[in-house]
Design a protein around this motif. Structure first.
Motif, PDB file in Angstrom:
ATOM      1  N   GLU A 105       1.621  -3.557   8.028  1.00 47.28           N
ATOM      2  CA  GLU A 105       1.208  -4.859   7.491  1.00 47.28           C
ATOM      3  C   GLU A 105       0.557  -4.706   6.121  1.00 47.28           C
ATOM      4  N   ILE A 108       3.293  -4.218   3.613  1.00 49.11           N
ATOM      5  CA  ILE A 108       3.999  -5.476   3.345  1.00 49.11           C
ATOM      6  C   ILE A 108       3.176  -6.354   2.414  1.00 49.11           C
ATOM      7  N   PRO A 114      10.275  -1.339   2.782  1.00 46.19           N
ATOM      8  CA  PRO A 114      10.085  -1.073   4.215  1.00 46.19           C
ATOM      9  C   PRO A 114       9.935   0.407   4.572  1.00 46.19           C
ATOM     10  N   CYS A 117       6.486   1.272   3.883  1.00 41.52           N
ATOM     11  CA  CYS A 117       5.623   0.605   4.871  1.00 41.52           C
ATOM     12  C   CYS A 117       5.588   1.388   6.183  1.00 41.52           C
ATOM     13  N   PHE A 160      10.985  -3.757  11.548  1.00 37.98           N
ATOM     14  CA  PHE A 160      11.740  -4.361  10.448  1.00 37.98           C
ATOM     15  C   PHE A 160      13.107  -4.869  10.905  1.00 37.98           C
TER      16      PHE A 160
END
Length: 201
Positions: A105, A108, A114, A117, A160
């Motif tokens: 989070e 993001i 991604p 992340c 994701f």
């Protein structure tokens, strides 16, 4: 609820790290340092890498108080807690799932790719344990056969995949993926799933 799960995970990491340090015969200050480093190590590294400073535990002193509470519980009830390692394992597993999603989070929110992340989520969940094991002169568990960091990566991919293909409430998505990571780790330990050493390939 996410915040309270974070609290549980932080205290559980502090307790388990304190017990590990006490088994190494460290003095009280050494035990506290290892408990603190384990609880916030992953999140601190993540925040430094993305330039989120002051880091999380400096912005919310409640985190420090929870670590102190976990340390105190471990010292006071160490003989009883040694008999409750199954419960500590469960809390550690909950922390693994929750902290993975916290790291994702944060990535993001920073607007990162991604893949980055997922790396941040894995780092958040695992790096505190790496610091603990190094300070206790052990090979970090994520570098041995137990499936640990791999579950964080798998959880990030699932996150994701669902996020990009299904219209689902964000809070529900966090809870769902955290639960998946938790269940997978419980199954991995129950059925002894592991990655074999490289020399066996």
């Amino acid at each position: 609820m996410f915040y309270y799960l974070n609290v549980i995970g932080t205290m559980a990491f502090a307790v388990s790290a304190s017990l590990t340090a006490m088994n190494k015969k460290l003095d009280p200050f050494g035990v506290f340092v290892i408990a603190f480093a384990t609880s916030v190590g992953g999140g601190t590294l993540r925040d430094v890498l993305i330039g989120y400073t002051p880091v999380g535990w400096m912005r919310d002193l409640n985190v420090v108080y929870f670590i102190i509470a976990g340390f105190a519980l471990a010292v006071i009830f160490r003989k009883k807690l040694d008999k409750l390692r199954v419960s500590l394992f469960l809390f550690d597993t909950i922390g693994l799932g929750v902290f993975t999603l916290i790291g994702i989070e944060r990535g993001i929110a920073t607007g990162l790719h991604p893949v980055i992340c997922v790396a941040l989520g894995t780092m958040t969940a695992c790096f505190g344990g790496v610091i603990r094991d190094i300070l206790c002169n052990e090979i970090p568990v994520i570098f041995r056969k137990e499936i640990y960091a791999t579950l964080c990566i798998v959880g990030g991919i699932i996150f994701f995949t669902i996020r990009n293909n299904f219209d689902i409430n964000q809070d529900l998505l966090y809870i769902l993926v955290s639960a998946i990571i938790i269940v997978l780790r419980l199954l991995a330990v129950r059925y002894k799933w592991y990655l074999a050493p490289l020399d066996r390939y």
